[in-house]
Each structure stands twice: as C-alpha cells, then as structure tokens.
Design a protein around this motif. Sequence first.
Motif, PDB file in Angstrom:
ATOM      1  N   ALA A 186      30.021   2.105 -19.136  1.00 13.26           N
ATOM      2  CA  ALA A 186      30.433   3.776 -18.924  1.00 13.26           C
ATOM      3  C   ALA A 186      30.928   4.158 -20.458  1.00 13.26           C
ATOM      4  O   ALA A 186      30.500   5.209 -20.798  1.00 13.26           O
ATOM      5  CB  ALA A 186      32.140   3.616 -18.400  1.00 13.26           C
ATOM      6  N   ALA A 187      31.395   3.215 -21.399  1.00 11.37           N
ATOM      7  CA  ALA A 187      31.720   3.746 -22.757  1.00 11.37           C
ATOM      8  C   ALA A 187      30.655   4.315 -23.569  1.00 11.37           C
ATOM      9  O   ALA A 187      30.275   4.973 -24.250  1.00 11.37           O
ATOM     10  CB  ALA A 187      32.855   2.985 -23.646  1.00 11.37           C
ATOM     11  N   ARG A 188      29.416   3.485 -23.327  1.00 14.90           N
ATOM     12  CA  ARG A 188      28.088   3.673 -23.935  1.00 14.90           C
ATOM     13  C   ARG A 188      27.202   4.593 -23.088  1.00 14.90           C
ATOM     14  O   ARG A 188      26.305   4.857 -23.777  1.00 14.90           O
ATOM     15  CB  ARG A 188      27.470   2.364 -24.175  1.00 14.90           C
ATOM     16  CG  ARG A 188      27.940   1.285 -24.954  1.00 14.90           C
ATOM     17  CD  ARG A 188      27.227  -0.020 -25.009  1.00 14.90           C
ATOM     18  NE  ARG A 188      27.939  -0.912 -25.848  1.00 14.90           N
ATOM     19  CZ  ARG A 188      27.494  -2.081 -26.486  1.00 14.90           C
ATOM     20  NH1 ARG A 188      26.335  -2.325 -25.777  1.00 14.90           N
ATOM     21  NH2 ARG A 188      28.265  -2.608 -26.988  1.00 14.90           N
ATOM     22  N   GLN A 189      27.947   5.336 -22.023  1.00 17.91           N
ATOM     23  CA  GLN A 189      27.226   6.182 -21.441  1.00 17.91           C
ATOM     24  C   GLN A 189      25.887   5.745 -20.910  1.00 17.91           C
ATOM     25  O   GLN A 189      24.682   6.395 -20.629  1.00 17.91           O
ATOM     26  CB  GLN A 189      27.033   7.491 -22.234  1.00 17.91           C
ATOM     27  CG  GLN A 189      28.446   8.246 -22.448  1.00 17.91           C
ATOM     28  CD  GLN A 189      28.398   9.603 -22.992  1.00 17.91           C
ATOM     29  OE1 GLN A 189      27.593   9.399 -23.974  1.00 17.91           O
ATOM     30  NE2 GLN A 189      29.364  10.322 -22.816  1.00 17.91           N
ATOM     31  N   ASP A 190      25.780   4.538 -20.525  1.00 20.63           N
ATOM     32  CA  ASP A 190      24.762   3.837 -20.020  1.00 20.63           C
ATOM     33  C   ASP A 190      24.747   3.701 -18.569  1.00 20.63           C
ATOM     34  O   ASP A 190      25.018   2.779 -17.840  1.00 20.63           O
ATOM     35  CB  ASP A 190      24.602   2.576 -20.757  1.00 20.63           C
ATOM     36  CG  ASP A 190      23.334   1.876 -20.368  1.00 20.63           C
ATOM     37  OD1 ASP A 190      22.593   2.086 -19.542  1.00 20.63           O
ATOM     38  OD2 ASP A 190      23.095   0.764 -21.171  1.00 20.63           O
ATOM     39  N   THR A 191      24.243   4.801 -17.932  1.00 19.02           N
ATOM     40  CA  THR A 191      24.624   4.941 -16.612  1.00 19.02           C
ATOM     41  C   THR A 191      23.592   3.958 -15.665  1.00 19.02           C
ATOM     42  O   THR A 191      23.951   3.336 -14.577  1.00 19.02           O
ATOM     43  CB  THR A 191      24.407   6.394 -16.210  1.00 19.02           C
ATOM     44  OG1 THR A 191      25.129   7.224 -16.780  1.00 19.02           O
ATOM     45  CG2 THR A 191      24.742   6.818 -14.586  1.00 19.02           C
ATOM     46  N   ASP A 192      22.378   3.860 -16.279  1.00 19.09           N
ATOM     47  CA  ASP A 192      21.541   2.766 -15.842  1.00 19.09           C
ATOM     48  C   ASP A 192      22.068   1.288 -15.635  1.00 19.09           C
ATOM     49  O   ASP A 192      22.014   0.616 -14.580  1.00 19.09           O
ATOM     50  CB  ASP A 192      20.289   2.835 -16.528  1.00 19.09           C
ATOM     51  CG  ASP A 192      19.503   4.112 -16.313  1.00 19.09           C
ATOM     52  OD1 ASP A 192      19.795   4.958 -15.288  1.00 19.09           O
ATOM     53  OD2 ASP A 192      18.551   4.521 -16.918  1.00 19.09           O
ATOM     54  N   ARG A 195      24.792   1.394 -13.203  1.00 15.36           N
ATOM     55  CA  ARG A 195      24.474   1.335 -11.719  1.00 15.36           C
ATOM     56  C   ARG A 195      23.836   0.009 -11.327  1.00 15.36           C
ATOM     57  O   ARG A 195      24.441  -0.520 -10.158  1.00 15.36           O
ATOM     58  CB  ARG A 195      23.235   2.381 -11.582  1.00 15.36           C
ATOM     59  CG  ARG A 195      22.701   2.289 -10.054  1.00 15.36           C
ATOM     60  CD  ARG A 195      22.138   3.515  -9.769  1.00 15.36           C
ATOM     61  NE  ARG A 195      23.004   4.599  -9.498  1.00 15.36           N
ATOM     62  CZ  ARG A 195      23.124   5.663 -10.188  1.00 15.36           C
ATOM     63  NH1 ARG A 195      22.383   6.125 -11.150  1.00 15.36           N
ATOM     64  NH2 ARG A 195      24.139   6.603 -10.007  1.00 15.36           N
ATOM     65  N   ALA A 196      23.199  -0.728 -12.405  1.00 19.81           N
ATOM     66  CA  ALA A 196      22.636  -2.038 -11.931  1.00 19.81           C
ATOM     67  C   ALA A 196      23.744  -2.993 -11.766  1.00 19.81           C
ATOM     68  O   ALA A 196      23.645  -3.846 -10.966  1.00 19.81           O
ATOM     69  CB  ALA A 196      21.683  -2.405 -13.137  1.00 19.81           C
ATOM     70  N   LEU A 197      24.857  -2.958 -12.555  1.00 17.38           N
ATOM     71  CA  LEU A 197      25.750  -3.753 -12.206  1.00 17.38           C
ATOM     72  C   LEU A 197      26.740  -3.699 -11.036  1.00 17.38           C
ATOM     73  O   LEU A 197      27.026  -4.451 -10.330  1.00 17.38           O
ATOM     74  CB  LEU A 197      26.715  -3.575 -13.569  1.00 17.38           C
ATOM     75  CG  LEU A 197      27.907  -4.365 -13.673  1.00 17.38           C
ATOM     76  CD1 LEU A 197      27.238  -6.075 -13.859  1.00 17.38           C
ATOM     77  CD2 LEU A 197      28.929  -4.130 -14.860  1.00 17.38           C
ATOM     78  N   ALA A 198      26.817  -2.511 -10.554  1.00 18.88           N
ATOM     79  CA  ALA A 198      27.566  -1.986  -9.406  1.00 18.88           C
ATOM     80  C   ALA A 198      26.414  -2.654  -8.102  1.00 18.88           C
ATOM     81  O   ALA A 198      27.201  -3.055  -7.437  1.00 18.88           O
ATOM     82  CB  ALA A 198      27.773  -0.513  -9.371  1.00 18.88           C
ATOM     83  N   ASP A 199      25.486  -2.437  -8.379  1.00 18.29           N
ATOM     84  CA  ASP A 199      24.362  -2.897  -7.362  1.00 18.29           C
ATOM     85  C   ASP A 199      24.436  -4.208  -7.220  1.00 18.29           C
ATOM     86  O   ASP A 199      24.700  -4.937  -6.014  1.00 18.29           O
ATOM     87  CB  ASP A 199      23.099  -2.416  -7.539  1.00 18.29           C
ATOM     88  CG  ASP A 199      22.983  -0.981  -7.341  1.00 18.29           C
ATOM     89  OD1 ASP A 199      23.792  -0.250  -6.642  1.00 18.29           O
ATOM     90  OD2 ASP A 199      21.783  -0.393  -7.844  1.00 18.29           O
ATOM     91  N   ALA A 297      35.710   3.844 -15.047  1.00 19.52           N
ATOM     92  CA  ALA A 297      34.292   3.490 -15.456  1.00 19.52           C
ATOM     93  C   ALA A 297      33.316   3.721 -14.123  1.00 19.52           C
ATOM     94  O   ALA A 297      32.058   3.736 -14.716  1.00 19.52           O
ATOM     95  CB  ALA A 297      34.514   1.896 -15.566  1.00 19.52           C
ATOM     96  N   LEU A 298      33.601   3.875 -12.988  1.00 18.42           N
ATOM     97  CA  LEU A 298      32.714   4.066 -11.866  1.00 18.42           C
ATOM     98  C   LEU A 298      32.207   5.583 -12.095  1.00 18.42           C
ATOM     99  O   LEU A 298      31.162   5.816 -11.291  1.00 18.42           O
ATOM    100  CB  LEU A 298      33.488   3.549 -10.618  1.00 18.42           C
ATOM    101  CG  LEU A 298      33.475   1.935 -10.714  1.00 18.42           C
ATOM    102  CD1 LEU A 298      34.214   1.773  -8.943  1.00 18.42           C
ATOM    103  CD2 LEU A 298      32.166   1.200 -10.689  1.00 18.42           C
ATOM    104  N   ILE A 299      33.178   6.535 -12.366  1.00 18.25           N
ATOM    105  CA  ILE A 299      32.983   7.995 -12.058  1.00 18.25           C
ATOM    106  C   ILE A 299      31.618   8.221 -12.477  1.00 18.25           C
ATOM    107  O   ILE A 299      30.952   9.074 -11.713  1.00 18.25           O
ATOM    108  CB  ILE A 299      34.220   8.693 -12.980  1.00 18.25           C
ATOM    109  CG1 ILE A 299      35.507   8.557 -12.480  1.00 18.25           C
ATOM    110  CG2 ILE A 299      33.708  10.061 -13.033  1.00 18.25           C
ATOM    111  CD1 ILE A 299      35.767   9.293 -11.199  1.00 18.25           C
ATOM    112  N   PRO A 300      31.055   7.880 -13.602  1.00 23.97           N
ATOM    113  CA  PRO A 300      29.657   8.473 -14.005  1.00 23.97           C
ATOM    114  C   PRO A 300      28.431   8.093 -12.996  1.00 23.97           C
ATOM    115  O   PRO A 300      27.378   8.680 -12.914  1.00 23.97           O
ATOM    116  CB  PRO A 300      29.352   7.750 -15.377  1.00 23.97           C
ATOM    117  CG  PRO A 300      30.490   7.309 -15.924  1.00 23.97           C
ATOM    118  CD  PRO A 300      31.502   7.151 -14.658  1.00 23.97           C
ATOM    119  N   LEU A 301      28.858   7.294 -12.125  1.00 25.40           N
ATOM    120  CA  LEU A 301      27.855   7.119 -10.967  1.00 25.40           C
ATOM    121  C   LEU A 301      28.219   7.761  -9.743  1.00 25.40           C
ATOM    122  O   LEU A 301      27.194   7.805  -9.033  1.00 25.40           O
ATOM    123  CB  LEU A 301      28.259   5.307 -10.492  1.00 25.40           C
ATOM    124  CG  LEU A 301      27.706   4.248 -11.508  1.00 25.40           C
ATOM    125  CD1 LEU A 301      28.218   3.011 -10.736  1.00 25.40           C
ATOM    126  CD2 LEU A 301      26.362   4.361 -11.896  1.00 25.40           C
TER     127      LEU A 301
END
Length: 470
Positions: A186-192, A195-199, A297-301
Amino acid sequence: MIAFDNSFARLPDRMFTRQAPTPVTQPRMLAHNDALAHQLGIDPAWLASPEAAQVLAGNAIPDGAEPLAQLYAGHQFGNWNPQLGDGRAILLGEVVGTDGQRRDVQLKGAGPTPYSRSGDGRAWLGPVLREYLVSEAMAAMGIPTTRALAAVATGESVIRETRLPGAVLTRIAASHIRVGSFQVHAARQDTDALRALADHVIARHYPDADGIPGLLDAVVAAQARLIARWMGVGFIHGVMNTDNMAISGETIDYGPCAFMDAYDPQKVFSSIDRQGRYAYANQPGIALWNLAQFATALIPLMPDQDAAIADFTTRINHFPDLYQAAWLHVFGAKIGLTDPQPDDADLIQRLLTLMAQNGADFTQTFASLATSDLQDRFADREAFASWTADWHRRRSSDHAAIMAGANPQIIPRNHRVEQMIAAAVDGDMAPFDALLDAVTAPYAPLDAARADLAAPPTSAEIVTATFCGT
Ligand code: AMP
Ligand code: MG
C-alpha cells in the motif's frame, strides 16, 4: 523428507527475495515435535535423523524447498517503518498436512537476508527455546498460534551483550503473512502486488470471505477471538507491532512475551516497552489500532475509495463488540457459566478487581476457585465472600467440569522459563523437557512434580522484565 508445495513463491517476486539459509558449523537437534510432524505428514523418524538436523539448521536444502525471505513493513510502537521483512527467518516452503491444511515451514535464525539491516540474521538459544515452549503451551490450550517443529543448536556463538549459543527454530504457521505484508505494498502504491496478496490470503485463509470487505471482517473477527483468548490466560505478547500481527489470526513472533503471575491489568514485561503501550489491558485497543492500519492498506483495492473509508470504519468498529462477546465467553467459562450473558460481565469484573487489589495469582485463582476456599488470600474477606455468594447463585450445575476445561493448571511461568534457558545454556535440556511436558498438558491435574512447576514464583524468583528475542 518433507513434501513441499509452495504457493507464496509463485506470487509476484517483489514480495520476497529468494535466499538460502547460511550453513552453520555443527548442527545438533535439541528438541523435535513428533506429534506435530505427524499432523504435517512428516515422518517423525526422519525428524530424529542426523539429516533432519542438517536440513533444519539450514545446511542442506531439501528437495522441493524454495527458500525465500518475505518482504513486509510495519508500525513499530506506533512508528511507521517502511521496510522490515524477514531479517533472520527463511521460509523453506509450504506443506499440506494430513488434515488438508497448508502450512509454512520457516527457519528462524537461519542467517542474514537482504532485510537484515544491521542484524546478524541469527537467534540465540534462549528465545528459540522460549518460543518453542510458549507456542506449544498456547497450542495445548487451544489458542491459535504458530507452532514449533524443532530447535537445532548451531554450534556457533552469537554476540549479544555477551557470547551466547546460537540456535534455529523451525516454525510452522498457517502463513507468515502479516498486517505489515499488506502495508508495504500500500505504501509503495503497488496495487497489483496488494491485489495478488489479498487474493492469495482469501484463497488460503478465508475462502468464504466475500471480497476485500469480507476479508477485513474475517480478520477483525479472528483477532477479536484471539486477543480474548490471550486475556483469558494472562498472556502479554509484548510487541504487538503491525508486523507481528498475523492475518491468519494466529499468535506470532514470540519475543519478550510473558504470562502474568499476580493479576495486574497494567502489567508490562518487555524491557523495550517503556511507555507500557503493550500492557495486558491495552492489548484489545492495540489490536483495533492495528486492524485500522490493515483496513487502510486495503483501501487502494476498492473502486470507490471514499465510500470504502466509511464502510471500513464501520467494519473495524465492530471489533469492540466482537471482542466483548469473545471475552465474555472466555471468562464466563473460567467461572463455570454455560451460557454467559452480558449481565455476567459485572460478576467477572468484580472478581478481577478483587484479584487486582490483592495481587492474586491469575492462573492459580481461576484454577482453584471451584475446589478451594480462597477467602484467606483476599484482604477484604467480606467482599470476596459476597462475590462468592453471588457466584454460587449464578454458576451452572456442571460448573466444575466447565472450569476444569477452561482454566489451565499450569502455564509457562517466567521464572521457570528463565531457569530452563539457563540450564540449556549449560547443556542441560532436562528442565526444558520437563517444563514442555507440563505445559503441554495444561488441564491435567497436578502431581507433585507438576505442582512445583505450576506454583507462582517466590519473591526471590519473580522475573520483572523480559528481553526482546533478538
Ligand atoms: P521482531 O521485533 O523480532 O519482530 O523483529 C523486527 C524486525 O527485525 C524484523 O524485520 C526481524 O526480521 C528483524 N530482526 C530481528 N532480529 C534480527 C537479527 N538478529 N538479525 C536480523 N534481523 C533481525
Ligand atoms: Mg517480528
């Protein structure tokens, strides 16, 4: 032999660094957990072999292992640290147990990684044996936790304040994914990556969760249950940083943790926790604070981030009610109530207040409440007698059985843990073996040997501070 099946290693490679353990001069098995090996589908005979000592010291990479160090960040004592990561732990891989559960096999103390910063990547015998013993005690009490499969001496010294014998812990976990594992992306703005981690986490830990909001709900609920269980055995984690909170809901990263002897809600043991941030009574509030960091940290998703902020705020604000319900369930059973009601919180709280005023031993008070007259231990005998009368009116007819299954007779007392470590440093593992046997049968009646290990410390034996496990 370990049959690895690694899913984390298939995630985007910026989430970790491939890193082999650093070999050591003279691996020697100190302790191994045959019952756990069985559950994992690992042959206990192999675990006792010289080959296992080599593998679990990091000297040989077993077939199928894909050793790596995980990246994470975290709030340490409330302060943001943008990069932590496994500085001295290496994930060998995952195994799917005979129960169908996937678990991580990690070597803690296996040498430096790119995330070691100024650390040596090593652990010494004391914290390795403490984590082994305390995590196995927690498991025996049915409290979600990482487990200990083995402890191996390295034959090398590590330098702390002094030279100490090195060791490696083989840690088993549902996963080692932490709140900080999400925070870093989230801090690195690495949404991909996020998302992969959340999945990955949903598939692995919460397959019934409905998307990201469902994941958040599940983690909030798991933490509410976990912290209530900690409170129920007088456990103080000591370093509830966001990098030490597992998404799975298991207790993780036993550092300067301790169980209280005398009940004191403000109790702190960790020598590094000078402000008392992680005191016993603060643990639920800190868990909520950590969950708020997870939600952030989940907000960007989320497609509509403003709406998500409002929605997630509502969801994490369920924590106090979930925690209170779990606490009532845990402490209700401790005083022998089959179906505790919100009104019973007052009865429980009255006992805790009396215990605090009298410095009553937490474990012993609950363990002997049904079978002994404790009035002499309370300066205000009247108040205790009045509480007892109310309790007798309220408790269930089968209270003795409920209480016997809810109140451990024996927990890893700090003075016994310290004595065990001192003996192990001198090459004597007998106190470790005896204490492990005792704390892994927490609800069994006390015989003479166990009674000795169950007793509170004498004033000379009291341990006032614990030191971080590095
Ligand atoms: P902890 O407080 O044990 O959860 O550790 C916080 C961070 O410091 C984690 O990133 C650890 O991997 C790292 N760390 C702790 N001890 C060492 C060590 N001896 N060598 C390298 N890194 C360490
Ligand atoms: Mg940690």
